[in-house]
Design a protein around this motif. Structure first.
Motif, PDB file in Angstrom:
ATOM      1  N   ARG A   1      43.101  75.693  78.971  1.00 14.17           N
ATOM      2  CA  ARG A   1      44.231  74.672  78.811  1.00 14.17           C
ATOM      3  C   ARG A   1      43.687  73.560  77.935  1.00 14.17           C
TER       4      ARG A   1
ATOM      5  N   THR B   1      52.912  76.306  78.798  1.00 16.12           N
ATOM      6  CA  THR B   1      53.112  75.740  77.477  1.00 16.12           C
ATOM      7  C   THR B   1      53.589  76.670  76.446  1.00 16.12           C
TER       8      THR B   1
ATOM      9  N   TRP C   1      46.379  73.428  75.327  1.00 12.01           N
ATOM     10  CA  TRP C   1      47.398  72.521  75.741  1.00 12.01           C
ATOM     11  C   TRP C   1      47.911  71.249  74.662  1.00 12.01           C
TER      12      TRP C   1
ATOM     13  N   ALA D   1      52.980  74.393  86.064  1.00  6.92           N
ATOM     14  CA  ALA D   1      51.857  74.302  85.842  1.00  6.92           C
ATOM     15  C   ALA D   1      50.916  73.862  87.065  1.00  6.92           C
TER      16      ALA D   1
ATOM     17  N   ASP E   1      50.857  80.883  79.169  1.00  2.00           N
ATOM     18  CA  ASP E   1      51.342  80.286  80.353  1.00  2.00           C
ATOM     19  C   ASP E   1      52.456  79.254  80.125  1.00  2.00           C
TER      20      ASP E   1
END
Length: 293
Positions: free
Chosen positions: A39, A135, A43, A24, A133
């Motif tokens: 995000r 996550t 997220w 991250a 990404d």
């Protein structure tokens, strides 16, 4: 199972958390692509899905024998069940062989999740993420996680690998998944060299393209060999790494960033992509392009 007096679960979670934070931070420092949704909205959903999956597995474990591939490996070792328990291999060779065979099995599982309609219904939630990404690596439907664990337990019963091999494989699988889903920019020469052994972010990102013929390639999580061997390797997306569109074509909105929508998505009948219609053969690349030649 304990290692140096510490439970394997604690070790695995610690390694996972350290790698999650590290990748991250790397994404923040050197991102490969700009995020579409960001995000703040994605997220909580992606990490929330991971948390629900963890609670589900713990709940299942409290109802029966602990639901874990490692626990199964320990039981098989004690009972002498499985192929590796019948072979007199040195421990180091058994660990390496078992990790390679398990990785191949996970490749086949991933391939099946794209080609068996009921499995795709679950797996499509992973692909619905409009950004790519670290996550995204934990954005798997809880039911898919449960089925995956049962699959790995059956593999362990058949193969009978050393519990150490299963622990190491699970740690490598989680670590590589975080790595190859990370929105990080590796130097071109580094990416090209790594790809001969490991799945890199630029290689796996192609698997998340909205284009069917691209997201039905590059199935590997750890070793990149299998896609080259089975002819499912794509070297680069036709729109380029920065120009490609991520996600599912019919869900290019903010819906995949919502927790409730994501968890319910496999059970909707209006999802065109869930039906997995045959791709237009006229638009498929030739075999040389598919293999990156």
């Amino acid at each position: 199972m304990t290692i140096a007096g510490v439970s394997e679960g604690t070790i695995r979670f610690t390694v996972f958390l350290v790698l999650l934070i590290a990748f991250a931070a790397f994404e923040w420092w050197r991102p490969r692509r700009s995020l579409t949704i960001g995000r703040g909205r994605r997220w909580p959903t992606n990490l929330g899905i991971a948390g629900i999956s963890t609670l589900l597995m713990r709940g299942l474990g409290s109802l029966a024998v602990p639901i874990a591939a490692v626990a199964t490996a320990v039981a098989c070792e004690r009972a002498g069940i499985g192929l590796f328990n019948l072979l007199a291999l040195p421990v180091w060779l058994e660990v390496i062989a078992a990790m390679i065979v398990l990785d191949l099995a996970i490749w086949f599982q991933h391939w099946a999740s794209h080609h068996v309609p009921v499995l795709w219904r679950l797996h499509a939630m992973h692909h619905a993420d409009r950004d790519f990404d670290v996550t995204t690596a934990v954005r798997f439907h809880p039911v898919e996680i449960a089925l995956s664990m049962v699959y790995k337990m059956l593999l362990v019963v058949l193969l009978g690998p050393a519990a150490l091999a299963v622990v190491l494989f699970e740690m490598v699988l989680n670590g590589c998944s975080l790595f190859n889903h990370a929105n990080i920019a590796l130097p071109g020469p580094v990416d090209r060299v790594l790809r001969w052994l490991l799945v890199t972010p630029d290689m796996h990102r192609i698997h998340h393209s909205v284009i069917r013929r691209e997201h039905d390639t590059n199935f590997g999580f750890n070793l990149s060999w299998w896609d080259r061997l089975f002819g499912t390797y794509t070297e680069s997306p036709e729109a380029g790494q920065l120009g490609m569109t991520i996600g599912l074509a019919e869900h290019q909105d903010a819906a995949p960033a919502r927790l409730g929508w994501s968890l319910a998505s496999p059970f909707r009948r209006t999802n065109r992509e869930t039906t997995r219609p045959a791709p237009d053969q006229s638009n498929l690349p030739n075999q040389n392009n598919l293999n990156g030649k």
